[in-house]
Design a protein around this motif. Structure first.
Motif, PDB file in Angstrom:
ATOM      1  N   ALA A  31      -4.138   2.683  -0.168  1.00  0.00           N
ATOM      2  CA  ALA A  31      -3.222   3.288  -1.143  1.00  0.00           C
ATOM      3  C   ALA A  31      -3.931   4.329  -1.998  1.00  0.00           C
ATOM      4  O   ALA A  31      -3.294   5.259  -2.501  1.00  0.00           O
ATOM      5  CB  ALA A  31      -2.638   2.208  -2.042  1.00  0.00           C
ATOM      6  N   LYS A  85       0.911   4.162  -3.033  1.00  0.00           N
ATOM      7  CA  LYS A  85       0.631   5.547  -2.654  1.00  0.00           C
ATOM      8  C   LYS A  85       1.795   6.473  -3.007  1.00  0.00           C
ATOM      9  O   LYS A  85       1.605   7.562  -3.554  1.00  0.00           O
ATOM     10  CB  LYS A  85       0.334   5.609  -1.148  1.00  0.00           C
ATOM     11  N   ALA A 139       0.835  -1.207   0.000  1.00  0.00           N
ATOM     12  CA  ALA A 139       0.000   0.000   0.000  1.00  0.00           C
ATOM     13  C   ALA A 139       0.871   1.259   0.000  1.00  0.00           C
ATOM     14  O   ALA A 139       0.590   2.225  -0.727  1.00  0.00           O
ATOM     15  CB  ALA A 139      -0.935  -0.003   1.210  1.00  0.00           C
ATOM     16  N   SER A 186      -4.471   2.943  -7.560  1.00  0.00           N
ATOM     17  CA  SER A 186      -4.319   1.494  -7.763  1.00  0.00           C
ATOM     18  C   SER A 186      -4.833   1.023  -9.125  1.00  0.00           C
ATOM     19  O   SER A 186      -4.631  -0.142  -9.495  1.00  0.00           O
ATOM     20  CB  SER A 186      -5.083   0.740  -6.664  1.00  0.00           C
TER      21      SER A 186
END
Length: 407
Positions: free
Chosen positions: A274, A247, A243, A279
């Motif tokens: 994230a 990010k 995650a 994503s």
């Protein structure tokens, strides 16, 4: 006449004795098994850096409660003993010793994580206690020659990595590949697997960056990969770091093709933290049905799972693939224990687990069956590619089966 009656009575007594003897012989128990109970042990990171996996243990406990409510297995209730090891190998050693020596469990089941499993593998094999369906896919957990009492559940990480390498060759032959990997058997297996898949094109990997599970962030590793000119990023990581990577890549306004390993595909635990938009387009693999996918809206197996979640784990996220995973592993455990019948020895548990033939699980993708053998302990050898569309994963391509060497 008296002799005839005597012979008749003697014959009857012998028959009764033989019947009793046969019935007695049919029941074989090792520590942890009785006429009424099957005692099983598990460690789960209910706390610590991998606590996103805590829900696995909760879903598995809920499934076992359902089975017990339905009468148990062959008349026996499952007693699942769970301890928190915080994903800390020394704590895992302490807790597993307690399970084996104090609680006297028949087997350990679904110990969570590669480093924790590695820490107790030699101990459990020396004690001849099954380390069954461990929540890891590192190659060392599918090695019957050296560790006959250990059996991983997850797809083999080396094999999964090899599939990604083959995918890259076919779809991104000119890519500059960068790999972020966890500095343990999990990450190293993925790294070696992707290199094996790329074969003589392994030089496409222009940068590698490892991290320790205890590190608070992986920002410096992401910057290193970006600065190396990477345009295809492979994340061989667990949820927290996966995650963070997604990010950070978005924050840098960097747009490489992104592949994440199967451990980091949870929408709730990875992609939402994230950022769903960040994503979008990420690629991975799967072997089970996704509750968010409308394809399975009327699927019988999915309906069973959703009914289970509503009744036995209402606080859990029904859309989480961690919970579908917990449901699936528990279903396979129950299948194995049913196959054991009244022969609840540790040896027979392993015999049944390593001779699974075409087992169809509720949440397995169509065409995916469980097959194991005494020389191939891998439970999941079939996978399908998928891509995240910003809301859910979408399957693409055929069912892939890589039966080549596992590391």
């Amino acid at each position: 006449m008296r002799n005839g009656i005597f012979r008749l009575l003697t014959g009857t007594a012998v028959a009764i004795a033989l019947t009793a003897s046969a019935a007695y012989a049919q029941k074989k128990y090792d520590p942890g098994a009785t006429d009424t109970e099957i005692k099983i042990g598990q460690t789960v990171p209910f706390s610590g850096p991998a606590s996103a996996y805590a829900t696995l243990g909760k879903a598995e406990a809920a499934y076992i409660k359902m089975i017990n409510d339905e009468g148990g297995i062959n008349g026996r209730k499952i007693n699942l003993i769970q301890y928190d090891d915080a994903y800390s190998p020394p704590k895992t050693v302490e807790q597993v010793r307690k399970l084996v020596e104090d609680d006297e469990v028949l087997l350990t089941y679904q110990l969570v994580g590669t480093p924790p499993n590695a820490a107790v593998q030699k101990y459990l094999n020396a004690k001849k206690v099954p380390q069954l369906f461990s929540a890891t896919g590192a190659s060392r957990f599918s090695d019957p020659k050296n560790f006959p009492w250990t059996m991983g559940f997850n797809p083999n990480y080396f094999v999964e990595g090899r599939i990604y390498g083959q995918y890259i060759l076919k779809n991104h032959p000119d890519a500059k590949v960068g790999v972020l990997y966890q500095n343990d058997d999990l990450g190293k297996d993925y790294l070696n697997g992707i290199k094996a898949g790329l074969g003589d094109k392994a030089s496409m990997i222009v940068a590698e960056a490892s991290y320790e599970i205890s590190q608070p962030t992986i920002d410096s590793q992401i910057l290193k990969l970006k600065d190396a000119g990477v345009d295809l990023f492979f994340s061989a990581s667990t949820p927290k770091q996966a995650a963070q990577a997604i990010k950070k890549i978005a924050e840098l306004n960097w747009h490489p093709v992104q592949i994440v390993d199967i451990n980091a595909t949870s929408v709730g635990a990875v992609l939402k933290p994230a950022g769903l938009e960040a994503s979008k387009g990420i690629i991975s693999v799967i072997y089970g049905k996704d509750p968010l996918d409308p394809t399975w809206k009327n699927d019988a197996g999915m309906k069973k799972y959703l009914d289970f979640m509503a009744k036995y784990y209402p606080d859990g996220d029904k859309d989480s693939n961690f919970n579908t995973y917990g449901y699936t592993t528990a279903q396979l455990l129950v299948y194995v224990l049913k196959q054991c019948g009244d022969n609840l020895t540790r040896e027979n548990v392993m015999k049944q687990a390593t001779n699974l033939k075409n087992v169809q699980l509720d949440l397995a993708l169509p065409g995916i069956l469980v097959n194991t053998s005494p020389t191939d302990y891998r439970v999941n050898k079939q996978l399908q590619m998928m891509k995240f569309n910003g809301e859910r994963w979408e399957l693409f391509g055929p069912i892939l089966e890589d039966t080549g060497p596992a590391g």
